[in-house]
Design a protein around this motif. Structure first.
Motif, mmCIF file in Angstrom:
data_model
loop_
_atom_site.group_PDB
_atom_site.id
_atom_site.type_symbol
_atom_site.label_atom_id
_atom_site.label_comp_id
_atom_site.label_asym_id
_atom_site.label_seq_id
_atom_site.Cartn_x
_atom_site.Cartn_y
_atom_site.Cartn_z
ATOM 1 N N ASN A 24 0.789 -1.232 0.000
ATOM 2 C CA ASN A 24 0.000 0.000 0.000
ATOM 3 C C ASN A 24 0.820 1.281 0.000
ATOM 4 O O ASN A 24 0.318 2.346 -0.365
ATOM 5 C CB ASN A 24 -0.971 -0.008 1.173
ATOM 6 C CG ASN A 24 -1.989 -1.113 1.019
ATOM 7 O OD1 ASN A 24 -2.342 -1.464 -0.107
ATOM 8 N ND2 ASN A 24 -2.443 -1.681 2.109
ATOM 9 N N HIS A 25 2.064 1.193 0.441
ATOM 10 C CA HIS A 25 3.006 2.319 0.352
ATOM 11 C C HIS A 25 4.323 1.719 -0.115
ATOM 12 O O HIS A 25 5.311 1.707 0.630
ATOM 13 C CB HIS A 25 3.159 3.011 1.701
ATOM 14 C CG HIS A 25 1.874 3.581 2.224
ATOM 15 N ND1 HIS A 25 0.985 2.843 2.969
ATOM 16 C CD2 HIS A 25 1.314 4.807 2.068
ATOM 17 C CE1 HIS A 25 -0.067 3.600 3.241
ATOM 18 N NE2 HIS A 25 0.103 4.795 2.719
ATOM 19 N N ARG A 177 -0.371 7.713 5.234
ATOM 20 C CA ARG A 177 -1.632 8.182 4.683
ATOM 21 C C ARG A 177 -1.897 7.533 3.335
ATOM 22 O O ARG A 177 -1.007 7.386 2.521
ATOM 23 C CB ARG A 177 -1.626 9.710 4.572
ATOM 24 C CG ARG A 177 -1.126 10.428 5.806
ATOM 25 C CD ARG A 177 -2.099 10.636 6.943
ATOM 26 N NE ARG A 177 -3.491 10.716 6.671
ATOM 27 C CZ ARG A 177 -4.271 11.734 7.031
ATOM 28 N NH1 ARG A 177 -3.771 12.802 7.607
ATOM 29 N NH2 ARG A 177 -5.563 11.694 6.826
ATOM 30 N N GLY A 178 -3.157 7.190 3.123
ATOM 31 C CA GLY A 178 -3.495 6.351 1.987
ATOM 32 C C GLY A 178 -3.596 7.033 0.640
ATOM 33 O O GLY A 178 -3.179 6.499 -0.371
ATOM 34 N N GLN A 179 -4.183 8.229 0.603
ATOM 35 C CA GLN A 179 -4.366 8.887 -0.683
ATOM 36 C C GLN A 179 -3.294 9.935 -0.912
ATOM 37 O O GLN A 179 -2.762 10.509 0.040
ATOM 38 C CB GLN A 179 -5.741 9.547 -0.775
ATOM 39 C CG GLN A 179 -6.839 8.579 -1.112
ATOM 40 C CD GLN A 179 -7.746 8.330 0.059
ATOM 41 O OE1 GLN A 179 -7.453 8.774 1.170
ATOM 42 N NE2 GLN A 179 -8.827 7.636 -0.162
ATOM 43 N N ASN A 180 -3.022 10.186 -2.188
ATOM 44 C CA ASN A 180 -1.987 11.146 -2.571
ATOM 45 C C ASN A 180 -2.091 12.456 -1.819
ATOM 46 O O ASN A 180 -1.101 13.028 -1.423
ATOM 47 C CB ASN A 180 -2.048 11.392 -4.081
ATOM 48 C CG ASN A 180 -3.398 11.919 -4.516
ATOM 49 O OD1 ASN A 180 -4.427 11.541 -3.972
ATOM 50 N ND2 ASN A 180 -3.415 12.796 -5.488
ATOM 51 N N VAL A 182 -4.500 13.096 0.914
ATOM 52 C CA VAL A 182 -5.396 13.059 2.077
ATOM 53 C C VAL A 182 -4.829 13.961 3.171
ATOM 54 O O VAL A 182 -5.576 14.620 3.908
ATOM 55 C CB VAL A 182 -5.626 11.604 2.571
ATOM 56 C CG1 VAL A 182 -4.364 10.975 3.070
ATOM 57 C CG2 VAL A 182 -6.721 11.549 3.601
ATOM 58 N N TYR B 226 -1.209 8.477 -6.930
ATOM 59 C CA TYR B 226 -1.801 7.316 -6.234
ATOM 60 C C TYR B 226 -1.712 7.458 -4.708
ATOM 61 O O TYR B 226 -2.468 8.209 -4.127
ATOM 62 C CB TYR B 226 -1.208 6.017 -6.756
ATOM 63 C CG TYR B 226 -1.777 5.628 -8.121
ATOM 64 C CD1 TYR B 226 -3.099 5.222 -8.241
ATOM 65 C CD2 TYR B 226 -1.017 5.712 -9.266
ATOM 66 C CE1 TYR B 226 -3.645 4.898 -9.471
ATOM 67 C CE2 TYR B 226 -1.548 5.383 -10.513
ATOM 68 C CZ TYR B 226 -2.873 4.967 -10.613
ATOM 69 O OH TYR B 226 -3.417 4.646 -11.816
ATOM 70 N N CYS B 227 -0.790 6.776 -4.045
ATOM 71 C CA CYS B 227 -0.835 6.758 -2.571
ATOM 72 C C CYS B 227 -0.211 7.992 -1.945
ATOM 73 O O CYS B 227 0.183 8.931 -2.633
ATOM 74 C CB CYS B 227 -0.184 5.490 -2.041
ATOM 75 S SG CYS B 227 1.619 5.553 -1.967
ATOM 76 N N GLY B 228 -0.075 7.996 -0.643
ATOM 77 C CA GLY B 228 0.382 9.176 0.088
ATOM 78 C C GLY B 228 1.888 9.352 0.172
ATOM 79 O O GLY B 228 2.362 10.277 0.823
ATOM 80 N N VAL B 229 2.655 8.471 -0.471
ATOM 81 C CA VAL B 229 4.115 8.615 -0.407
ATOM 82 C C VAL B 229 4.562 9.870 -1.170
ATOM 83 O O VAL B 229 5.505 10.546 -0.780
ATOM 84 C CB VAL B 229 4.830 7.351 -0.945
ATOM 85 C CG1 VAL B 229 6.341 7.515 -0.856
ATOM 86 C CG2 VAL B 229 4.406 6.119 -0.138
ATOM 87 N N ALA B 319 -9.506 13.860 -1.369
ATOM 88 C CA ALA B 319 -8.110 13.531 -1.061
ATOM 89 C C ALA B 319 -7.315 13.273 -2.332
ATOM 90 O O ALA B 319 -6.123 13.032 -2.283
ATOM 91 C CB ALA B 319 -8.055 12.312 -0.159
#
Lengths: 527, 348
Positions: A24-25, A177-180, A182, B226-229, B319
């Protein structure tokens, strides 16, 4: 994250709980693996035997919904064996005696019983975490999506404070954190209690500040969270909903309930890049530009504000979301026009103290991590450096509490949900990428080998899952990743959406739904 | 600090760095095919050799540290001869297909052969002849173009930590391979493409949907959606289309991406994209102009606000959208509609 992504590599111990980081990351997952190459120890606590579990010094395959019991059990050992940072606790924390009292009951035996793990592993995990010079905790929705989510986060904070792992490099409390964006959506006041920068709507001085800045009369009444909005919409109290770039018809708990709510409105506006399951219910759909077609900024999980740059023109007649909003706001009497998103950032920094020093010019290099209070401030690599933000770290003693819905005779399995590497959230984007569909074509439910054997279910067979709220059909994936009483399903796939089954019960403080624990039964379909 | 002489000129450089690092910092160009500053020195390609006074043989600059008083020649006749010999050997066992090779224009072997005047391989003999591995949906491995620099293997193990590929056999038979040589699809490969990003030649290449040459695309640096990275990457743009993605070597990802960031971009130009506002009439969506859509929304806002007040409104901000857009969205709800009923999927 209190700390930065680049610091992950230099942790002496890494404690991953409720995060399947490598899926997920993924890039943060690589930093963790590099830390292990440098000799760091790894503790993993998760209901599933995820990839990181293979590299862990201790893997605790806990029952879904038992995070707090595990954390209390670890703290029991750390206090009992006097492994905690006495100097840090005395100097920098409050309420230690209360914490000591509560965790006293969580002997390794008691915690092990609740969590369904070996007590020796709890002891081992506690020692590894406490003895490390710099230990970081990494967590995600496995901690928060419970009716006890807030308490579990407090528990993580307790553990970190107890061992003095706050306010130093390569340690800390690190929600992934999950979304780009969030993080940015929260920072910008996309929350019913907060103006930008987490300034509370109910504080008169804050209200006054924003009334002056925006030249408007503002409400001091705390707004509704999404679960409350859906409830009130179903009851007919909310009449108009405007949804920008979200797909609750796949992502939210109890989809039947979401459908009732969204079809019970006078008017629904959906603004998105595709005609999503949610957009199909709308009265008006506005076509938005994708991230490749606009200028702006995203704030990542380590609080780094970074530039988004336009590569191509918006497709068709679509428009960047900021432009749509601006044009609509203009018609509603807004007194400002922006020619470029940088001008919106210039307004943001005047009302948001943590962004006060941020401008597009300064973001050109590698972005800036907030807080950045003025234009000469370099940004903040890790938080709570000199002292904890509130002065002293408050230890919040909390007890384990069972999940809202436990398995019983009719619904004997614990159902838990999450994401997989090859898809993202509701698949609006990844579902349109051929190669990703090839790698992960259909929804599935992970079922333990011996459970499958008992129920005479074979790998790849179609099964039905039923909860008190709904049912879905999906394919069985027979595996040893989950325990015998646990079923896991990715929530990405709209055609057999896991969220028909999930529970809408929420955490009282954070209002987060308990997506990680529901009771279900599994039925063989015989085809 | 160390005082060294490079090509007859004196410099002061930091202690403990390699000759290659020193030269890079001083702007002296040294060719290399196997070096990556994020990886351990490997000294496989030998192209970075330099002459050090007092040493009998040439030394690889990527694995030799500077010492006080060192005298280094980076482009002496002997060095040039050695590099030409290496390039000749490599090119003699390489398909001479630059005209059609997808890597043309950004191939290090091509660049160096040009720079050092290698027109053809002069060694005649057996050439590698392996089948291609096309089992991965996003990239192809052509072992015949591989120069065995080992960067892909080392990125996969040292940085990505997946260990899907390794070097098998020795000498002429050495090959980058998956377990039992069964192909990427059956290995532990997670399709991140971080091996593809470091391949200096055309051995590991993305499968392209749109054909383009390296010099035809613009590179636009942006943040992954996509993700929070928040990985930094370049969108490769040809005309009005995004045709590829490459990782950027900066914080936080330092040149790495995952499968979604690297290969999940085809949604951008997908035919399903919404291209015009839609208004639902009698249960069916009809195309509308922006003016019609705005007018309808504004009239509904006024009507509902008049009847039920501002707290009958709720907004779900996103988000997935930018900070600026989230700021405007909540400002619209708070300042213009008059309610704090604004939330987003932070909890989902």
């Amino acid at each position: 994250m209190t700390n930065s992504i680049e610091e992950v590599e230099y942790n002496d111990a890494i404690f991953v709980i409720g995060s399947n980081t490598t899926e997920n990351h993924p890039v943060i997952g690589t930093f963790m693996k590099r830390a292990l190459r440098r000799g760091a120890k790894l503790i993993v606590a998760d209901p599933r035997r995820i990839e990181l579990a293979d590299y862990a010094d201790v893997f605790l395959q806990i029952k879904p919904g038992t995070n707090i019991a595990l954390l209390n059990g670890m703290m029991h050992v750390i206090i009992e064996e006097e492994l905690y940072d006495k100097e840090y606790v005395a100097k920098n924390t409050e309420n230690f005696e209360d914490l000591k009292l509560v965790v006293k009951d969580y002997t390794p035996e008691v915690a092990a019983e609740i969590c369904g793990v070996d007590k020796e592993d709890i002891i081992k995990a506690a020692r590894i975490y406490a003895k490390a010079e710099r230990a970081g905790i990494y967590y995600a929705m496995g901690i928060t999506q419970h009716t006890t989510g807030t308490h579990a986060v407090m528990s993580i904070s307790n553990l970190s404070l107890l061992c003095g792992n706050i306010g130093k490099e390569a340690a800390g409390v690190n929600p992934l954190r999950g979304q780009n964006n969030v993080q940015g959506a929260c920072d910008m006041g996309g929350l019913p209690t907060d103006y930008p920068g987490y300034q509370k709507v109910f504080k008169p001085e804050v209200q006054e500040k924003f009334e002056r800045a925006w030249n408007a009369k503002l409400s001091n009444k705390v707004g509704l969270t999404i679960p409350e909005i859906m409830n009130e919409a179903e009851e007919g109290k909310i009449k108009f909903i405007y949804i920008m770039g979200e797909n609750p018809m796949v992502s939210d708990p109890d989809i039947n309930h979401v459908r009732k709510a969204l079809t019970n409105l006078d008017f629904l506006v959906v603004q998105d890049i595709f005609l999503t399951e949610t957009a199909e219910l709308a009265d008006v759909v506005l076509p938005a530009a994708s991230f490749a077609e606009k200028e702006g900024t995203f704030t990542n999980t380590e609080r780094r504000v970074q530039r988004v740059r336009k590569a191509i023109e918006p497709v068709g007649n679509s428009k960047p979301d900021w432009k749509i909003l601006m044009e609509l706001m203009d018609r509603l009497g807004h007194d400002r026009v922006y020619t470029h998103p940088s001008e919106i950032m210039d307004e943001i920094r005047t009302v948001t103290p943590s962004y006060a020093g941020i401008s597009y010019e300064r973001l050109e290099g590698e972005g800036i991590q907030w807080p950045c209070p003025d234009v000469n401030h370099p940004g903040t690599k890790y938080l709570h450096k000199e002292k904890v933000a509130r002065g002293k770290g408050l230890l919040m003693a909390v007890d384990h509490r069972d999940s809202a819905e436990l398995p019983d005779k009719d619904y004997p399995f614990i159902f838990t949900t999450g994401r997989i590497l090859y898809h993202y959230h509701t698949r609006t984007m990844t579902g349109r990428v051929e190669g990703l569909n090839k790698l992960a074509p259909t929804s599935f439910v992970e079922i333990n080998e011996s459970t499958a054997n008992k129920l005479n279910i074979s790998n790849g067979e179609k099964v039905r899952l039923v909860s008190r709220r709904g049912s879905v059909e999906t394919y069985a994936k027979v595996t040893d990743i989950v325990d015998e009483d646990v079923l896991f399903m990715p929530f990405h796939y709209a055609e057999s959406a896991a969220n028909y089954l999930t529970n809408t019960k929420i955490d009282k403080t954070a209002k987060i739904p308990e997506l990680k624990v529901a009771a279900v039964r599994i039925e063989k379909l015989g085809r | 600090m160390a005082n060294i002489i490079i090509n007859g000129k004196g410099y002061q450089v930091e202690d403990g760095i390699t000759i290659l690092e020193a030269c890079n910092r001083l702007g002296i160009d040294i060719p290399t095919l196997c070096h990556d500053e994020r990886l351990e020195p490997y000294a496989a390609c030998r192209l970075c050799v330099v002459e050090i006074k007092g040493k009998g043989k040439l030394e690889t600059s990527c694995s030799t540290k500077v010492r006080d008083g060192m005298e280094i020649e980076t482009h002496s006749e002997r060095v040039i001869r050695a590099r030409k010999e290496i390039l000749d050997l490599l090119f003699s066992n390489h398909p001479n297909d630059c005209l059609t090779c997808e890597k043309s224009g950004e191939c290090k072997l091509q660049d160096y052969c040009y720079e050092y005047g290698i027109v053809e391989g002069t060694y005649i003999g057996e050439k590698k002849n392996y089948p291609l591995d096309e089992s991965n949906p996003f990239y192809t491995f052509d072992p015949n173009k591989c120069i065995l620099c080992g960067k892909c293997v080392r990125v996969c193990s040292e940085l990505q930590g997946t260990n899907a590929i390794g070097l098998k056999d020795r000498g002429f038979d050495t090959k980058v391979s998956t377990p039992f040589d069964m192909g990427l699809a059956t290995s532990k490969c997670v399709s991140c493409g971080n091996c593809v990003a470091v391949c200096p030649v055309g051995a590991l290449m993305p499968k392209k949907r749109e054909r383009y040459r390296a010099w035809e695309v613009r590179r636009v640096k942006t943040t992954c959606s996509y993700c929070g990275v928040g990985c930094q990457m370049y969108l490769l743009v040809k005309g009005d289309k995004v045709v590829g993605v490459e990782p950027a070597k900066s914080r936080p990802n330092n040149g790495l991406l995952c499968v979604k960031g690297r290969f999940g971009y085809n949604f951008i130009n997908h035919p399903d994209r919404l291209k015009t506002p839609l208004i639902k009439r009698n249960g069916k969506f009809e195309e509308a102009t922006w003016e019609e859509a705005y007018d309808l929304i504004v009239s509904k806002i006024n009507e509902i606000k008049g009847k039920y007040g501002p707290d009958a409104f709720a907004g779900l901000t996103s988000a997935r959208c930018t900070n600026e857009e989230n700021y405007l969205f909540q400002k619209m709800f708070r300042a213009l509609i008059g309610t704090n009923n604004v939330d987003h999927c932070a909890r989902l």
